[in-house]
Design a protein around this motif. Structure first.
Motif, short mmCIF file in Angstrom:
data_model
loop_
_atom_site.label_atom_id
_atom_site.label_comp_id
_atom_site.label_asym_id
_atom_site.label_seq_id
_atom_site.Cartn_x
_atom_site.Cartn_y
_atom_site.Cartn_z
N SER A 70 0.82 -1.22 0.00
CA SER A 70 0.00 0.00 0.00
C SER A 70 0.86 1.26 0.00
O SER A 70 0.36 2.36 -0.29
CB SER A 70 -0.93 0.01 1.21
N LYS A 71 2.13 1.13 0.30
CA LYS A 71 3.02 2.30 0.35
C LYS A 71 3.44 2.76 -1.03
O LYS A 71 3.86 3.91 -1.21
CB LYS A 71 4.24 1.99 1.23
N SER A 72 3.35 1.87 -2.01
CA SER A 72 3.60 2.24 -3.41
C SER A 72 3.06 1.16 -4.33
O SER A 72 3.39 -0.02 -4.16
CB SER A 72 5.10 2.41 -3.67
N SER A 73 2.27 1.57 -5.30
CA SER A 73 1.72 0.61 -6.26
C SER A 73 2.77 0.16 -7.26
O SER A 73 2.53 -0.76 -8.05
CB SER A 73 0.54 1.24 -7.00
N GLU A 74 3.96 0.79 -7.23
CA GLU A 74 5.01 0.47 -8.21
C GLU A 74 6.08 -0.47 -7.66
O GLU A 74 7.05 -0.78 -8.36
CB GLU A 74 5.67 1.76 -8.70
N ILE A 75 5.93 -0.91 -6.43
CA ILE A 75 6.92 -1.85 -5.87
C ILE A 75 6.93 -3.13 -6.72
O ILE A 75 5.90 -3.76 -6.92
CB ILE A 75 6.59 -2.19 -4.40
N ASP A 76 8.10 -3.47 -7.23
CA ASP A 76 8.22 -4.70 -8.02
C ASP A 76 9.20 -5.68 -7.40
O ASP A 76 9.41 -6.78 -7.91
CB ASP A 76 8.63 -4.39 -9.47
N THR A 77 9.84 -5.28 -6.27
CA THR A 77 10.83 -6.13 -5.60
C THR A 77 10.66 -6.00 -4.10
O THR A 77 10.62 -4.89 -3.56
CB THR A 77 12.26 -5.69 -5.99
N LEU A 78 10.58 -7.14 -3.42
CA LEU A 78 10.52 -7.17 -1.97
C LEU A 78 11.73 -7.93 -1.44
O LEU A 78 11.96 -9.08 -1.83
CB LEU A 78 9.24 -7.84 -1.47
N VAL A 79 12.48 -7.29 -0.57
CA VAL A 79 13.66 -7.92 0.03
C VAL A 79 13.29 -8.50 1.39
O VAL A 79 12.72 -7.80 2.24
CB VAL A 79 14.80 -6.89 0.21
N LEU A 80 13.60 -9.77 1.57
CA LEU A 80 13.43 -10.39 2.88
C LEU A 80 14.64 -9.99 3.73
O LEU A 80 15.68 -10.64 3.70
CB LEU A 80 13.34 -11.91 2.74
N GLY A 81 14.48 -8.88 4.46
CA GLY A 81 15.58 -8.30 5.21
C GLY A 81 15.80 -8.92 6.56
O GLY A 81 16.16 -8.24 7.52
N CYS A 82 15.59 -10.21 6.66
CA CYS A 82 15.85 -10.99 7.87
C CYS A 82 16.10 -12.42 7.42
O CYS A 82 15.34 -12.95 6.60
CB CYS A 82 14.66 -10.93 8.83
N THR A 83 17.15 -13.04 7.93
CA THR A 83 17.51 -14.37 7.47
C THR A 83 16.56 -15.46 7.96
O THR A 83 16.65 -16.60 7.52
CB THR A 83 18.96 -14.72 7.86
N HIS A 84 15.63 -15.11 8.86
CA HIS A 84 14.59 -16.06 9.26
C HIS A 84 13.50 -16.18 8.18
O HIS A 84 12.84 -17.21 8.07
CB HIS A 84 13.90 -15.62 10.55
#
Length: 273
Positions: free
Chosen positions: A180-194
């Motif tokens: 919801s913070k941006s409709s243009e997000i095309d990449t999500l980083v899993l910023g936790c190794t869990h």
């Protein structure tokens, strides 16, 4: 100079997702994994506390013969790595090195995102440190970064509930929030190794065009490149293909969970810091 294993540190189990990739890409090396499970999770703790805990664990790994330690923990990388590198290494041993997982991830993110809108999913500590936006903007100043703290995700993994129906509520909630913070997000980083253990469920709530980035393989390739570029450090790392596991908590609990992460039987040793 005696050769020693490569140290891999995490507050709990998450770093095992990185270690697993190390063993795939660099199977010839010896590894010593330390999970500070007794004091996990680190994600909600203060900068000073995370720094002190991380430094204790790094010193322990150095004392066990490691010349190179990887902080396979985003919270420790965000809150403690720079201080250890700048303030402590020269006093401990100027020839030893400590590396983290955030920089290798941010270095390659520009080759993944087409829209230049990237989302970061992480612990409260990692998000509040602002480490990802800072590092990404060093390499790609044009990328817009949107962040979402997911405080329940690590407890779900640590308590072996990552595959249960209860996990869906918290996963859906935070995916809706970040997108919801941006409709243009095309990449999500899993910023936790869990978080890789939650990847299958996360994928269920993502549009098909959004790519999910896990750190294990990225960090393993970065380590391989680092050792190639630093033959003096490579020469200090022993090669026997072994892996030893230490935990500050119950070995039986650690072994049960670690065996799931590593997809093989794990037998750990208990230590007290």
């Amino acid at each position: 100079m005696e050769k020693g294993p490569i140290g891999v540190f995490d507050s709990g189990f998450g770093g095992l997702t990185v270690l697993r990739e190390f063993e795939k890409i660099l199977p010839e090396y010896d590894y010593l994994y330390l999970g500070d499970n007794a004091r996990a999770p680190y994600g909600t703790r203060s900068f000073d506390t995370v720094y002190q805990y991380t430094l204790e664990c790094v010193k322990y790994l150095f004392d066990k013969g490691c010349h190179l330690v990887i902080l396979a923990c985003n919270t420790a990388s965000a809150k403690a790595l720079r201080s250890i590198q700048k303030q402590d290494l020269n006093a401990i041993d100027s020839e030893k090195r400590v590396l983290g997982v955030i920089r290798p991830t941010t270095e390659i993110i520009g080759s993944v995102s087409q829209t230049r809108h990237v989302g970061i999913l992480g612990t409260k500590g990692t998000i509040e440190s602002n480490s990802y936006p800072i590092e990404i903007h060093k390499f790609y100043p044009e990328i817009q970064v949107f962040q979402e703290a997911c405080p329940m995700w690590v407890p779900l993994v640590e308590n072996n509930e990552y595959d249960g129906p209860g996990a869906d509520y918290f996963i859906e909630k935070h995916i809706i929030n970040i997108l919801s913070k941006s409709s243009e997000i095309d990449t999500l980083v899993l910023g936790c190794t869990h978080y890789p253990l939650l990847a299958e469920k996360i994928q269920n709530y993502l549009p098909s065009e959004v790519k999910l980035v896990s750190q294990g393989e990225i960090v393993a390739k970065s380590l391989k490149d680092y050792l190639f570029k630093h033959p003096e450090m490579q020469a200090k790392c022993s090669k026997g293909g072994t892996c030893t596991f230490y935990t500050t908590d119950s070995t039986s609990s650690f072994d049960a969970a670690a065996s799931v992460f590593m997809d093989k039987k794990i037998e750990s040793l208990h230590i007290t810091l």
